[in-house]
Design an enzyme around this catalytic site. Structure first.
Site, PDB file in Angstrom:
ATOM      1  N   GLN A 511      58.081  58.921   4.445  1.00  0.00           N
ATOM      2  CA  GLN A 511      58.628  57.646   5.337  1.00  0.00           C
ATOM      3  C   GLN A 511      60.032  57.519   4.816  1.00  0.00           C
ATOM      4  OE1 GLN A 511      56.925  56.789   7.869  1.00  0.00           O
ATOM      5  NE2 GLN A 511      58.804  55.161   8.296  1.00  0.00           N
ATOM      6  N   GLU A 512      60.347  57.456   3.713  1.00  0.00           N
ATOM      7  CA  GLU A 512      61.695  57.153   3.168  1.00  0.00           C
ATOM      8  C   GLU A 512      62.846  58.142   3.605  1.00  0.00           C
ATOM      9  OE1 GLU A 512      63.188  54.919   1.534  1.00  0.00           O
ATOM     10  OE2 GLU A 512      61.195  53.367   1.178  1.00  0.00           O
TER      11      GLU A 512
END
Length: 662
Positions: A511-512
């Site tokens: 996600q990052e």
């Protein structure tokens, strides 16, 4: 042409691109024309028209010639002849840059009010993702063909939070022809004021009540002062201005806005105006996690008077207070598009089950859950578990054939996209990649073609395109593409050394950064795990990296060590709660410490009530990713609900919060 006749050229291309993929961006820049191309990129960024025109002839035949030609023409588009523009569109027909330039030209044509050319060119415009261009096209339809475009115009205009010429002009034109009314305009002003966009609010008021539009700026700056004014004539427009003032006041003090509405303005407003205003007050109270938010929403007696955004906050406030009847009625009032969103399908099903008075309601709840249940996302996974199933790795699709792989490799748009990314122009490469894989464009891809394109990106270790492309398949899912595990040895070793679940680490990295090694956010976070410089320095000391220097943060091993080290400290501070630790990683630990106060909630309800949209989506995606990675890593069925648990105030017996945690 039959595939076997293309095979030699495709194999040659495979060899050429495979060799190119081994080169670093710096080495690629030494290839013929790359230096010139990168010089053009700098000239474009500096708005140097002369230099762009001088350099362009040197890039004839270069892989990225269409992009270079776009830069050169885009820089002089305001003065270019129609012949120049049409020549570009013809020369690069079918490419992303044909459509990109047409988008830019349509914006200029709309500003010039050249409706015949807007109508003609919009027919060939394929992306159709620019709302302002869409408004210009609707204006052309309304003016040239007298089409009724009011419903679509309002939808687009309401979705534009900030002011723009296209949708504002369209609204003004439709209002003058009595196709949209005063309430439509005031609703736009309300939405804009609630979104902290005073210019857009002023533009809407200026169409309906031009003599009063200057009041919007005064209201935005000091709503309480406007509400305190003694107004002799309470006209329709003055009441709507009071609604704007109450909306603005609610942003900072919803309880004060409620008192003003109760004390003075409630009796003066129409039921629709009151309902909308109470809903905005409820929304602002809900975003501050006030327990009285649902009581403000209870003053709304007609949900159909509200926008989807207000209804969604009504649902969240009701979930927080366990008011399943309110959840049910509010989900019923959502528009068809929003009602089909998995989040609201799931909560509607839960509300039906919680309030069921007959087997018919229970069966309807089960049917709704079955309609969304899958491993694809947060609410889809929760639906699976509500149906008594677990999250497992789906069966892999049939292996890609050499022909399928060869066709992806030979795709000109994908070639250009990868070349641009290799030269360090990731944003430009991503845009062309997305265009080339989109079903609404020439050569748009079906599921098998998307899998082949994703495989190409995976092979080149362009992980963000690999994931994003594979994520878009409908009927088949390739988990190894959607949830790749680069640097597996490093991540597993570092995670296990500190007692971290590697699936959680992978879920967060996905996600990052989407595994982009040199990723850097607009706020300065760096690397795979997007660590801020100050946080990196603090964490390095805590985990014993005594020789750490700031430039090491982009080193893979160091970034994973610091990122996992910080995540473990955060997880420990929140007693092992993965949802709260994910929220802290995204928004800082102080915010989820405040967000946990109040009733003890199942974590899915807590996550849905996070005030920040970015963090709300982040927490759900990290936990969904984690569950799927765990299924891949362990080969065993998994539970998202088990990872979520519940969230409530810190236990009295728990250690004090780590005040030093950045």
């Amino acid at each position: 042409m039959p595939f076997f006749k293309q095979l030699p050229s495709i194999l040659t291309l495979v060899g050429t691109l495979s060799l190119a993929s081994l080169a670093t961006p710096a080495a690629q820049a030494q290839n013929r024309g790359d230096d010139t191309f990168l010089e053009m990129h700098q000239a474009f960024r500096k708005n140097d028209r002369t230099r762009l025109t001088a350099l362009l002839p040197q890039l004839q035949g270069h892989t990225l010639e269409p992009l270079a030609a776009y830069w050169e023409l885009r820089m002089r588009l305001d003065t270019a002849s129609e012949a120049d523009i049409l020549g570009f569109l013809t020369k690069y027909a079918g490419s992303y840059y044909e459509d990109r330039l047409r988008n830019d030209w349509l914006l200029q044509l709309g500003k010039r009010r050249d409706w015949p050319t807007v109508a003609a060119q919009h027919r060939s415009y394929r992306m159709k993702d620019d709302k302002e261009v869409s408004c210009y096209a609707l204006a052309a339809d309304a003016i040239l063909s007298k089409m009724d475009v009011a419903a679509e115009a309002k939808r687009l205009w309401y979705a534009q939070r900030d002011a723009d010429d296209g949708c504002t002009y369209l609204a003004e034109h439709l209002h003058s022809g009595r196709k949209i009314n005063g309430l439509d305009l005031w609703r736009k002003a309300r939405i804009a004021m609630d979104a902290n966009k005073p210019r857009a609010a002023k533009d809407a008021v200026d169409i309906e009540a031009p003599r009063l539009s200057e009041q919007v700026t005064l209201i935005f700056n000091d709503p309480a002062k406007y509400l305190d004014k003694r107004i002799l004539a309470i006209t329709k427009s003055r009441k709507e201005l009071a609604v704007l003032a109450l909306i603005r006041l609610a942003a900072t003090d919803p309880d004060k806005a409620a008192r003003e509405l109760d004390k003075r303005w409630g009796l003066m407003l129409t039921p629709e105006e009151r309902h909308w205003t109470w809903a905005v007050i409820g929304k602002q109270a809900a975003q501050k996690l006030q327990d009285n938010a649902s009581s403000y929403f209870a003053k709304v007696h007609k949900d159909s008077d509200l926008s989807d955004d207000l209804l969604m906050w009504k649902i969240r406030a009701a979930l927080r207070m366990g008011q399943w009847g309110q959840v049910l009625s509010a989900t019923e009032a959502l528009s068809a598009d929003s009602r089909n969103d998995p989040a609201w399908v799931y909560w509607r099903a839960r509300a039906l089950a919680a309030t069921a008075t007959s087997d018919v309601h229970k069966q309807e709840a089960q049917q709704l859950l079955r309609g969304i249940a899958s491993v694809k996302g947060f609410y889809e996974q929760l639906a699976l578990e509500e149906l008594g199933q677990t999250i497992t790795v789906p069966e892999r699709p049939a292996p890609l054939t050499p022909q399928e792989k060869g066709q992806a490799l030979a795709n000109p748009g994908l070639q250009r996209a990868l070349y641009a990314i290799q030269l360090g122009l990731r944003a430009e490469g991503n845009r062309e990649w997305n265009y080339s894989t989109n079903l609404h464009t020439p050569g748009g891809m079906n599921d098998r073609e998307l899998l082949a394109a994703a495989d190409l990106a995976c092979q080149r270790q362009v992980w963000d395109r690999c994931i994003n492309t594979s994520d878009r398949t409908k009927a088949v899912i390739d988990f190894e593409q959607r949830f790749p595990m680069p640097l597996r040895e490093i991540v597993l070793r570092r995670s296990q050394a500190i007692g971290m679940d590697p699936a959680y680490v992978y879920g967060l990295i996905r996600q990052e950064s989407r595994f982009i090694m040199d990723a850097r956010s607009h706020v300065g976070a760096s690397g795979l795990m997007q660590v801020m410089p100050a946080t990196a320095k603090w964490t390095a000391k805590k985990i014993g990296l005594t020789t750490f220097t700031p430039e090491q943060i982009t080193d893979k091993e160091t970034n994973v060590a610091i990122g996992t080290g910080y995540l473990k400290l955060v997880l420990d501070d929140f007693a092992g709660s993965m949802p709260m630790a994910a929220a802290a990683y995204n928004a800082g630990p102080s915010r989820p410490r405040n967000w946990r106060n109040g009733p003890v909630l199942e974590a899915a309800i807590w996550a849905e009530n996070i005030p920040f949209q970015e963090t709300r989506d982040y927490v759900k995606k990290v936990l969904s990713n984690t569950t799927n990675y765990a299924a891949l890593i362990t080969g065993k069925p998994q539970s998202l609900k088990a990872r979520l648990g519940s969230v409530g105030p810190r236990a009295a017996s728990a250690p004090e919060a780590n005040a030093d945690l950045p």
